[in-house]
Design a protein around this motif. Structure first.
Motif, PDB file in Angstrom:
ATOM      1  N   GLY A  78       0.812  -1.397  -0.222  1.00 37.13           N
ATOM      2  CA  GLY A  78      -0.057  -0.051   0.055  1.00 37.13           C
ATOM      3  C   GLY A  78       0.860   1.268   0.217  1.00 37.13           C
ATOM      4  N   LYS A  79       2.164   1.037  -0.379  1.00 39.88           N
ATOM      5  CA  LYS A  79       3.191   2.384  -0.259  1.00 39.88           C
ATOM      6  C   LYS A  79       2.690   3.072  -1.600  1.00 39.88           C
ATOM      7  CE  LYS A  79       6.819   0.779   2.529  1.00 39.88           C
ATOM      8  NZ  LYS A  79       7.943  -0.217   2.542  1.00 39.88           N
ATOM      9  N   ALA A  80       2.364   2.419  -2.604  1.00 37.24           N
ATOM     10  CA  ALA A  80       1.886   3.164  -3.937  1.00 37.24           C
ATOM     11  C   ALA A  80       0.561   2.552  -4.392  1.00 37.24           C
ATOM     12  CB  ALA A  80       2.899   3.024  -4.873  1.00 37.24           C
ATOM     13  N   LYS A  81      -0.060   3.512  -5.258  1.00 38.43           N
ATOM     14  CA  LYS A  81      -1.539   2.845  -5.457  1.00 38.43           C
ATOM     15  C   LYS A  81      -1.702   2.510  -6.971  1.00 38.43           C
ATOM     16  CE  LYS A  81      -3.615   7.523  -6.378  1.00 38.43           C
ATOM     17  NZ  LYS A  81      -2.470   8.520  -6.610  1.00 38.43           N
ATOM     18  N   PRO A  82      -2.376   1.477  -7.139  1.00 34.57           N
ATOM     19  CA  PRO A  82      -2.505   1.017  -8.512  1.00 34.57           C
ATOM     20  C   PRO A  82      -3.029   2.399  -9.374  1.00 34.57           C
ATOM     21  CG  PRO A  82      -3.488  -0.362  -6.888  1.00 34.57           C
ATOM     22  CD  PRO A  82      -3.093   0.507  -6.200  1.00 34.57           C
ATOM     23  N   GLY A  83      -2.498   2.442 -10.479  1.00 37.84           N
ATOM     24  CA  GLY A  83      -2.891   3.463 -11.447  1.00 37.84           C
ATOM     25  C   GLY A  83      -2.247   4.715 -11.243  1.00 37.84           C
ATOM     26  N   GLY A  84      -1.357   4.700 -10.173  1.00 39.72           N
ATOM     27  CA  GLY A  84      -0.608   6.027  -9.783  1.00 39.72           C
ATOM     28  C   GLY A  84       0.473   6.158 -10.883  1.00 39.72           C
ATOM     29  N   LEU A  85       1.180   7.207 -10.788  1.00 39.17           N
ATOM     30  CA  LEU A  85       2.584   7.476 -11.877  1.00 39.17           C
ATOM     31  C   LEU A  85       3.830   7.176 -11.338  1.00 39.17           C
ATOM     32  CD1 LEU A  85       1.877  10.733 -14.080  1.00 39.17           C
ATOM     33  CD2 LEU A  85       1.777   8.306 -14.783  1.00 39.17           C
ATOM     34  N   ALA A  86       4.490   6.366 -11.707  1.00 41.47           N
ATOM     35  CA  ALA A  86       6.066   6.036 -11.161  1.00 41.47           C
ATOM     36  C   ALA A  86       7.152   6.394 -12.353  1.00 41.47           C
ATOM     37  CB  ALA A  86       5.679   4.473 -10.972  1.00 41.47           C
ATOM     38  N   LEU A  87       8.151   6.930 -11.506  1.00 41.86           N
ATOM     39  CA  LEU A  87       9.325   6.972 -12.235  1.00 41.86           C
ATOM     40  C   LEU A  87      10.281   5.899 -12.170  1.00 41.86           C
ATOM     41  CD1 LEU A  87      11.351   8.762 -13.894  1.00 41.86           C
ATOM     42  CD2 LEU A  87      11.979   9.849 -11.556  1.00 41.86           C
ATOM     43  N   LEU A  88      10.625   5.219 -12.911  1.00 44.38           N
ATOM     44  CA  LEU A  88      11.442   4.111 -12.936  1.00 44.38           C
ATOM     45  C   LEU A  88      12.910   4.379 -13.417  1.00 44.38           C
ATOM     46  CD1 LEU A  88       9.133   1.278 -14.569  1.00 44.38           C
ATOM     47  CD2 LEU A  88       9.190   2.258 -12.272  1.00 44.38           C
ATOM     48  N   VAL A  89      13.859   4.042 -12.818  1.00 46.14           N
ATOM     49  CA  VAL A  89      15.418   3.996 -13.334  1.00 46.14           C
ATOM     50  C   VAL A  89      16.044   2.811 -13.264  1.00 46.14           C
ATOM     51  CG1 VAL A  89      17.457   5.626 -13.616  1.00 46.14           C
ATOM     52  CG2 VAL A  89      15.211   6.733 -13.002  1.00 46.14           C
ATOM     53  N   GLY A  90      16.620   2.089 -14.270  1.00 44.57           N
ATOM     54  CA  GLY A  90      17.420   1.170 -14.204  1.00 44.57           C
ATOM     55  C   GLY A  90      18.645   1.314 -14.665  1.00 44.57           C
ATOM     56  N   PHE A  91      19.569   0.584 -13.767  1.00 45.14           N
ATOM     57  CA  PHE A  91      21.126   1.070 -14.198  1.00 45.14           C
ATOM     58  C   PHE A  91      21.911  -0.065 -13.642  1.00 45.14           C
ATOM     59  CE2 PHE A  91      19.829   3.108 -10.329  1.00 45.14           C
ATOM     60  CZ  PHE A  91      20.863   2.619  -9.373  1.00 45.14           C
ATOM     61  N   GLY A  92      23.094  -0.426 -14.366  1.00 46.04           N
ATOM     62  CA  GLY A  92      23.832  -1.361 -14.078  1.00 46.04           C
ATOM     63  C   GLY A  92      24.976  -2.118 -15.037  1.00 46.04           C
ATOM     64  N   ALA A  93      25.247  -2.913 -14.901  1.00 44.77           N
ATOM     65  CA  ALA A  93      26.256  -3.734 -16.036  1.00 44.77           C
ATOM     66  C   ALA A  93      26.135  -3.037 -17.269  1.00 44.77           C
ATOM     67  CB  ALA A  93      26.362  -5.049 -15.782  1.00 44.77           C
ATOM     68  N   GLY A  94      27.334  -2.928 -18.139  1.00 40.15           N
ATOM     69  CA  GLY A  94      27.491  -2.363 -19.334  1.00 40.15           C
ATOM     70  C   GLY A  94      28.501  -1.282 -19.608  1.00 40.15           C
ATOM     71  N   LEU A  95      28.502  -0.445 -19.002  1.00 40.01           N
ATOM     72  CA  LEU A  95      27.569   0.098 -17.926  1.00 40.01           C
ATOM     73  C   LEU A  95      26.315   0.602 -18.700  1.00 40.01           C
ATOM     74  CD1 LEU A  95      29.568   2.161 -15.268  1.00 40.01           C
ATOM     75  CD2 LEU A  95      28.773  -0.252 -15.268  1.00 40.01           C
ATOM     76  N   ALA A  96      24.988   0.176 -18.493  1.00 42.55           N
ATOM     77  CA  ALA A  96      23.894   0.575 -19.094  1.00 42.55           C
ATOM     78  C   ALA A  96      22.723   1.204 -18.287  1.00 42.55           C
ATOM     79  CB  ALA A  96      23.439  -0.519 -19.861  1.00 42.55           C
ATOM     80  N   PHE A  97      21.708   1.903 -18.826  1.00 38.20           N
ATOM     81  CA  PHE A  97      20.607   2.450 -18.080  1.00 38.20           C
ATOM     82  C   PHE A  97      19.365   2.587 -18.629  1.00 38.20           C
ATOM     83  CE2 PHE A  97      20.740   6.598 -19.595  1.00 38.20           C
ATOM     84  CZ  PHE A  97      22.019   6.953 -20.060  1.00 38.20           C
ATOM     85  N   ALA A  98      18.388   2.930 -18.224  1.00 32.18           N
ATOM     86  CA  ALA A  98      17.221   2.949 -18.903  1.00 32.18           C
ATOM     87  C   ALA A  98      16.137   3.526 -17.938  1.00 32.18           C
ATOM     88  CB  ALA A  98      16.880   1.814 -19.616  1.00 32.18           C
ATOM     89  N   GLY A  99      15.316   4.517 -18.290  1.00 34.72           N
ATOM     90  CA  GLY A  99      14.487   5.021 -17.242  1.00 34.72           C
ATOM     91  C   GLY A  99      13.002   5.328 -18.086  1.00 34.72           C
ATOM     92  N   GLN A 100      11.872   5.425 -17.625  1.00 33.25           N
ATOM     93  CA  GLN A 100      10.521   5.405 -17.900  1.00 33.25           C
ATOM     94  C   GLN A 100       9.467   6.042 -16.897  1.00 33.25           C
ATOM     95  OE1 GLN A 100      11.598   1.921 -18.349  1.00 33.25           O
ATOM     96  NE2 GLN A 100      11.282   1.023 -20.193  1.00 33.25           N
ATOM     97  N   VAL A 101       8.746   6.856 -17.430  1.00 34.69           N
ATOM     98  CA  VAL A 101       7.472   6.887 -16.380  1.00 34.69           C
ATOM     99  C   VAL A 101       6.402   6.116 -16.821  1.00 34.69           C
ATOM    100  CG1 VAL A 101       5.681   8.671 -15.764  1.00 34.69           C
ATOM    101  CG2 VAL A 101       8.276   9.336 -16.224  1.00 34.69           C
ATOM    102  N   VAL A 102       5.986   5.422 -15.826  1.00 33.10           N
ATOM    103  CA  VAL A 102       4.825   4.253 -16.273  1.00 33.10           C
ATOM    104  C   VAL A 102       3.565   4.619 -15.013  1.00 33.10           C
ATOM    105  CG1 VAL A 102       6.298   2.573 -16.737  1.00 33.10           C
ATOM    106  CG2 VAL A 102       5.455   2.567 -14.546  1.00 33.10           C
ATOM    107  N   ARG A 103       2.262   4.200 -15.807  1.00 30.84           N
ATOM    108  CA  ARG A 103       1.135   4.154 -14.679  1.00 30.84           C
ATOM    109  C   ARG A 103       1.183   2.863 -14.031  1.00 30.84           C
ATOM    110  NH1 ARG A 103      -2.125   7.830 -13.555  1.00 30.84           N
ATOM    111  NH2 ARG A 103      -1.863   9.455 -15.279  1.00 30.84           N
ATOM    112  N   LEU A 104       1.217   2.736 -12.791  1.00 31.47           N
ATOM    113  CA  LEU A 104       1.319   1.350 -12.110  1.00 31.47           C
ATOM    114  C   LEU A 104       0.143   0.308 -12.387  1.00 31.47           C
ATOM    115  CD1 LEU A 104       2.469   2.962  -8.687  1.00 31.47           C
ATOM    116  CD2 LEU A 104       3.967   1.306 -10.277  1.00 31.47           C
ATOM    117  N   PRO A 105       0.412  -0.884 -12.599  1.00 28.85           N
ATOM    118  CA  PRO A 105      -0.635  -1.686 -12.917  1.00 28.85           C
ATOM    119  C   PRO A 105      -1.892  -1.789 -11.835  1.00 28.85           C
ATOM    120  CG  PRO A 105       1.364  -2.803 -11.950  1.00 28.85           C
ATOM    121  CD  PRO A 105       1.700  -1.580 -12.198  1.00 28.85           C
TER     122      PRO A 105
END
Ligand code: UT7
Length: 337
Positions: free
Chosen positions: A306-333
């Motif tokens: 319950g820390k985030a609500k379904p349908g809320g907007l979330a900022l995702l940022v992935g990063f690591g080996a490569g080095l590589a990264f990728a970010g997106q804004v998504v609506r939570l399932p």
């Protein structure tokens, strides 16, 4: 006149459902300290980690993917034969051939979907989400099962104190499907191969074969270099990600960065000037860094607790080996398995 290719039947995309799998065995910092010169206090202070899950002896990436995917499918409202593509983001499937995706698809009883694995270090899930979204938007797939999963414990040298405490095992699955409105923003991604040595499997398979020493390879990490890169560069990536999606910090309902180190998350929150009231993923505390599994596992935990609500907007940022990264804004399932 030449024949033109039928235009794509593209639509927008969204994350429909999510499911997670954490192996049963919980490994405490004290247990990790049986093989490295460290303490529970040092690990907690420097990384935020209290415990992690390790897969059982007879459990592998494919098994973990199947369990996470079953939960996502069960709540999605879809029949398995409606899934026409499966992507497994992983760095720790035991075989380069055959890929994990076809094995997972077969175990789930999917109807022979397009299937492939994707390796992009700890940014694997974020890369997979971009690919899944664009497959749907381009009309190449209707429903994509994307699983981020890693069996990190099998590739660790448990006597190496720069890696033994930081990683864990787990899988997070999402179903990505069509939407009337955009619910997955454009990806902001990139890489820096000059720093590829900072996270690496060593020795390579060929070095093992040539040496005749058939010990398994292990993951090595220049922790400080990766820390600096992530802490200094990912804030910029996060800001660009918000910008391309036309979203401001005030619009956000959650921040879900890769669970690499609680201190990296804190630096990012500070540099982005996130309000203290914004829920921020902290799954690292009990799940540690599960590489490709980290973002979907953290997302599932926030929705479940319950820390985030379904349908809320979330900022995702992935990063690591490569080095590589990728970010997106998504609506939570809306559906959590
Ligand atoms: O998921 C992929 C991306 N990965 C990451 O983002 C990981 C990024 N890096 C990190 O999270 C951190 O670098 C670590 C958590 C891995 C290490 O923390 P650190 O604060 O960077 O430690 P350090 O390597 O700078 O070492 C600090 C001190 C050293 O001692 P001296 O030289 O100051 O006396 C190390 O020898 O801590 C010592 N040390 C340890 N002490 C107890 C290093 N590892 C340990 C340990 N236990 N496990």
């Amino acid at each position: 006149m030449s024949v033109s290719i039928t235009p794509s039947v593209g639509t927008h995309s969204k994350i429909i459902a999510i499911g997670a799998y954490r192996p049963e065995r919980i490994v405490t910092n004290d247990e990790i300290c049986e093989t490295i010169d460290s303490t529970d206090e040092w690990i907690q202070t420097r990384s935020g980690i209290k415990s992690r899950h390790f897969a059982a002896e007879d459990e592998n990436v494919v098994d973990m993917c199947v369990e996470a995917a079953k939960k996502a499918i069960a709540v999605s409202g879809l029949a398995v034969d409606q899934i026409d593509c499966i992507i497994i983001a992983t760095n720790s499937h035991y075989n380069q051939t055959p890929q994990a995706a076809t094995l997972v698809a077969h175990r789930l009883g999917l109807n022979k979907p397009g299937s492939f694995d994707l390796a992009a270090g700890c940014a694997g899930f974020s890369h997979g989400l971009a690919v899944a979204s664009d497959l749907i938007r381009g009309g190449s797939a209707k429903h994509v099962l994307l699983v981020g999963a890693d069996h990190m414990s099998v590739g660790l040298d448990m006597t190496d104190r720069s890696t033994a405490f930081i990683f864990g095992d787990g899988a997070g699955a999402v179903i990505v499907g069509p939407s009337d409105v955009p619910e997955i923003g454009p990806v902001v991604w990139g890489s820096d191969g000059e720093q590829s040595v900072a996270i690496r499997q060593e020795p390579t398979w060929m070095e093992i074969v040539r040496s005749g020493d058939y010990s398994r390879p292990a993951l090595h990490m220049e922790g400080q270099a990766v820390f600096r890169w992530a802490a200094f560069s990912m804030g910029k990536v996060a800001r660009q990600t918000l910008e391309v999606s036309g979203v401001t910090i005030e619009d956000l309902d959650a921040f879900i960065p890769h669970q690499a180190n609680q201190r990296i998350t804190e630096v990012l929150c500070h540099s982005l000037k996130l309000p203290e009231t914004l829920p921020v993923a902290d799954d690292i505390v009990t799940t540690a860094n599960t590489s490709s599994g980290s973002i979907p596992l953290a997302m599932e935990a926030m929705l479940r607790d319950g820390k985030a609500k379904p349908g809320g907007l979330a900022l995702l940022v992935g990063f690591g080996a490569g080095l590589a990264f990728a970010g997106q804004v998504v609506r939570l399932p809306k559906f959590v398995g």
